[in-house]
Write a protein that holds these residues in place. Structure first.
Motif, PDB file in Angstrom:
ATOM      1  N   THR A  38       4.488  43.780  -4.540  1.00 49.19           N
ATOM      2  CA  THR A  38       4.407  44.808  -5.578  1.00 49.19           C
ATOM      3  C   THR A  38       5.165  44.359  -6.821  1.00 49.19           C
ATOM      4  O   THR A  38       6.044  43.489  -6.761  1.00 49.19           O
ATOM      5  CB  THR A  38       5.018  46.147  -5.110  1.00 49.19           C
ATOM      6  N   ARG A  39       4.844  44.978  -7.938  1.00 57.48           N
ATOM      7  CA  ARG A  39       5.554  44.709  -9.192  1.00 57.48           C
ATOM      8  C   ARG A  39       7.034  45.064  -9.039  1.00 57.48           C
ATOM      9  O   ARG A  39       7.908  44.355  -9.534  1.00 57.48           O
ATOM     10  CB  ARG A  39       4.913  45.509 -10.321  1.00 57.48           C
ATOM     11  N   GLU A  40       7.327  46.151  -8.335  1.00 56.34           N
ATOM     12  CA  GLU A  40       8.710  46.590  -8.156  1.00 56.34           C
ATOM     13  C   GLU A  40       9.519  45.563  -7.374  1.00 56.34           C
ATOM     14  O   GLU A  40      10.683  45.298  -7.691  1.00 56.34           O
ATOM     15  CB  GLU A  40       8.750  47.954  -7.450  1.00 56.34           C
ATOM     16  N   GLU A  41       8.936  44.975  -6.335  1.00 57.07           N
ATOM     17  CA  GLU A  41       9.631  43.935  -5.577  1.00 57.07           C
ATOM     18  C   GLU A  41       9.922  42.734  -6.470  1.00 57.07           C
ATOM     19  O   GLU A  41      11.007  42.158  -6.406  1.00 57.07           O
ATOM     20  CB  GLU A  41       8.802  43.494  -4.376  1.00 57.07           C
ATOM     21  N   ALA A  42       8.968  42.356  -7.291  1.00 61.93           N
ATOM     22  CA  ALA A  42       9.165  41.221  -8.190  1.00 61.93           C
ATOM     23  C   ALA A  42      10.264  41.522  -9.207  1.00 61.93           C
ATOM     24  O   ALA A  42      11.076  40.647  -9.519  1.00 61.93           O
ATOM     25  CB  ALA A  42       7.854  40.867  -8.894  1.00 61.93           C
TER      26      ALA A  42
END
Length: 62
Positions: A38-42
């Motif tokens: 996910t974008r949040e993990e990145a």
């Protein structure tokens, strides 16, 4: 037919030079952390690296 340039879901990378999330690897691999689902993990990639480093330092001191 695919030329391989499309990004698929869950293909996010964190660029350590620009401090930006890339959807699909857009930069040289040596500048990227990932892939992340996910974008949040990145976006949290550097924080995770710091936690890992601290954990490994603690393990080395044991």
């Amino acid at each position: 037919m695919s030329d391989g340039s499309e990004t698929t879901g869950g293909d996010f990378w964190f660029n350590v030079n620009t401090k930006q999330v890339e959807s699909g690897p857009q930069s040289d691999w040596s500048q990227l952390l990932g892939p992340y689902a996910t974008r949040e993990e990145a976006q949290g990639a550097l924080a995770q690296v710091e936690r890992n480093n601290e954990s490994w330092e603690d393990d080395d001191g044991a």
